[in-house]
Design a protein around this motif. Sequence first.
Motif, PDB file in Angstrom:
ATOM      1  N   ALA B 147     -16.397 -14.987  -1.078  1.00  0.00           N
ATOM      2  CA  ALA B 147     -17.362 -13.978  -0.625  1.00  0.00           C
ATOM      3  C   ALA B 147     -16.618 -12.802   0.005  1.00  0.00           C
ATOM      4  N   LYS B 148     -17.103 -11.585  -0.245  1.00  0.00           N
ATOM      5  CA  LYS B 148     -16.407 -10.409   0.294  1.00  0.00           C
ATOM      6  C   LYS B 148     -17.318  -9.485   1.102  1.00  0.00           C
ATOM      7  N   TYR B 149     -18.612  -9.504   0.803  1.00  0.00           N
ATOM      8  CA  TYR B 149     -19.540  -8.568   1.445  1.00  0.00           C
ATOM      9  C   TYR B 149     -20.840  -9.262   1.841  1.00  0.00           C
ATOM     10  N   ILE B 150     -21.540  -8.631   2.775  1.00  0.00           N
ATOM     11  CA  ILE B 150     -22.889  -9.075   3.130  1.00  0.00           C
ATOM     12  C   ILE B 150     -23.848  -7.916   2.849  1.00  0.00           C
ATOM     13  N   ARG B 151     -24.959  -8.243   2.214  1.00  0.00           N
ATOM     14  CA  ARG B 151     -25.975  -7.233   1.916  1.00  0.00           C
ATOM     15  C   ARG B 151     -27.227  -7.572   2.724  1.00  0.00           C
ATOM     16  N   PHE B 152     -27.806  -6.549   3.367  1.00  0.00           N
ATOM     17  CA  PHE B 152     -28.991  -6.760   4.198  1.00  0.00           C
ATOM     18  C   PHE B 152     -30.168  -5.958   3.640  1.00  0.00           C
ATOM     19  N   GLU B 153     -31.353  -6.480   3.851  1.00  0.00           N
ATOM     20  CA  GLU B 153     -32.553  -5.815   3.359  1.00  0.00           C
ATOM     21  C   GLU B 153     -33.616  -5.790   4.452  1.00  0.00           C
ATOM     22  N   THR B 154     -34.269  -4.634   4.586  1.00  0.00           N
ATOM     23  CA  THR B 154     -35.408  -4.498   5.506  1.00  0.00           C
ATOM     24  C   THR B 154     -36.678  -4.902   4.773  1.00  0.00           C
ATOM     25  N   LEU B 155     -37.675  -5.307   5.537  1.00  0.00           N
ATOM     26  CA  LEU B 155     -38.990  -5.640   4.977  1.00  0.00           C
ATOM     27  C   LEU B 155     -39.550  -4.479   4.156  1.00  0.00           C
ATOM     28  N   TYR B 156     -40.200  -4.802   3.030  1.00  0.00           N
ATOM     29  CA  TYR B 156     -40.976  -3.809   2.296  1.00  0.00           C
ATOM     30  C   TYR B 156     -42.437  -4.243   2.354  1.00  0.00           C
ATOM     31  N   ARG B 157     -43.235  -3.530   3.142  1.00  0.00           N
ATOM     32  CA  ARG B 157     -44.648  -3.880   3.273  1.00  0.00           C
ATOM     33  C   ARG B 157     -45.441  -2.602   3.550  1.00  0.00           C
ATOM     34  N   PRO B 158     -45.690  -1.821   2.473  1.00  0.00           N
ATOM     35  CA  PRO B 158     -46.342  -0.517   2.639  1.00  0.00           C
ATOM     36  C   PRO B 158     -47.683  -0.586   3.368  1.00  0.00           C
ATOM     37  N   SER B 159     -48.360  -1.737   3.295  1.00  0.00           N
ATOM     38  CA  SER B 159     -49.661  -1.839   3.960  1.00  0.00           C
ATOM     39  C   SER B 159     -49.522  -1.714   5.478  1.00  0.00           C
ATOM     40  N   GLU B 160     -48.340  -2.093   5.988  1.00  0.00           N
ATOM     41  CA  GLU B 160     -48.127  -2.005   7.432  1.00  0.00           C
ATOM     42  C   GLU B 160     -47.079  -0.962   7.815  1.00  0.00           C
TER      43      GLU B 160
END
Lengths: 201, 301
Positions: B147-160
Amino acid sequence: MPLTDRINGFARKVPVWAVYILYLLPVPWLLYLAQTGGLGREPIKALEHELGEIALQLLIIGLCISPLRRYLGVNLIRFRRTFGLLAFTYVALHLLVWLVLDVGIISQIWADIIKRPYITIGMIGFLVLVPLAVTSNNWSVRRLGATWHKLHKLAYVAVIFGAVHFIMVKKVWELEPLIYLGVIMGLLALRLPKKRRNQTV
Amino acid sequence: MAFRWKNTLKDRDVTDEALFLNRRQLMGAAAAGAGFAMTGQAVAAEEALEPTSWDDITQYNNFYEFGTGKDDPVRYAGALTTSPWTVKIDGMVDRPADYDFEDIMKAMTVEQRIYRFRCVEAWSMVIPWNGFELADLLEVAGVQEGAKYIRFETLYRPSEMRGQSSNFIDWPYVEGLRLDEAMHPLTMMATGIYGRDIPNQNGAPMRLVVPWKYGFKSIKSIVRITVTDEAPVNTWQQLQPSEYGFYANVNPEVDHPRWSQATERVIGGGLFSPRIPTLMFNGYEEEVASLYAGMDLSKFY
């Protein structure tokens, strides 16, 4: 057009100094808001942006004066100089806030003007307005004659620079500055000379 | 393995801002009175880190999921439901799963860290975070060889998240770190500020904090962590590659194309607050410079 007549009649009664006072009121009001948290948690940038936006709005009002007369018969010509000088005042205040409160470091000010295209453009816009403000008096109009009208066409250059500067300030493409530019371009388009038809070759 | 990094400030489990500041002053006084085995320099350094007020920290934010204005997040982030909350940990890990946030909290040791926070827009704060080291969470999932990298993701929730209705960003927001950056003891997952649960506008319930990088790297409201062997393309890099890079290390000598990064405005000083010089790696040079040995930082910005 009775409505036009009524507007014109009303406009004739409004003293020019009243417009100056009305439009300078935001300055102490904004300073008060900045000091009391009304402009948010970072009042310097907020004040700078508010002043810049009012300046752009005043330039747009100035651009509306002659189309209003030409296309609608509404005559506000006697306020055109007022709006021009008010716009210059707000641009100058906007610049002052940037120089003194925002940057405040001489070496960085100069570097920014040279290195940052949006600041260079804003600065040119301001410099273009200086001779216009200086010649906004009856004596200059008489002195310069036809040259005066040519010189004051530079307002078109200043307002475009102002709008482009506003677009470039943002981190991403935002709608508001683009709307400003659209309105400005529309108002300038009204001034394009109509193509002469039936030209004899 | 918590507490790898020793904060020069030792106030833990702070519950109240006033009390917090009070205790700091008492500590400073005690330290200055030679009650502590600290050098005068260390005392001076910690005294210089004056935490930003709760109101400033929670009312002046960039969180484009709620709008581009600085006060949009505090105005609109209340609509976000943060409980229940699941974090998917996947990719090159031994135990890929949807981890419940409550279970993560049970497994972690929460501590307080007072860090400088420097935004790419040349403003800064000092924030007393509560949270745990990212390395501890990655240990739970078990990072695999290669493993070389970490990828992060924010919530996708257009309703909120009302800002997600406009498409100038390709949602969800993505960030990434090199594995050694992610494992560094300074890198943390923040779950609180001033001893209180982290407010929605600051990235509830769990956000990344990488104190030597510009603020946009510290991704908020994380729902997915992927361990990978390829460099993730982070959102700002994708938006404006000439202005925002993958590394985004705080560096007074490498300007943003449109403004200088040599100085910063400390939030909370009002109309007449002066700019202060920006520190290399935001003041964490000693701890992190070795990560970038031999790299041209003006090329890898």
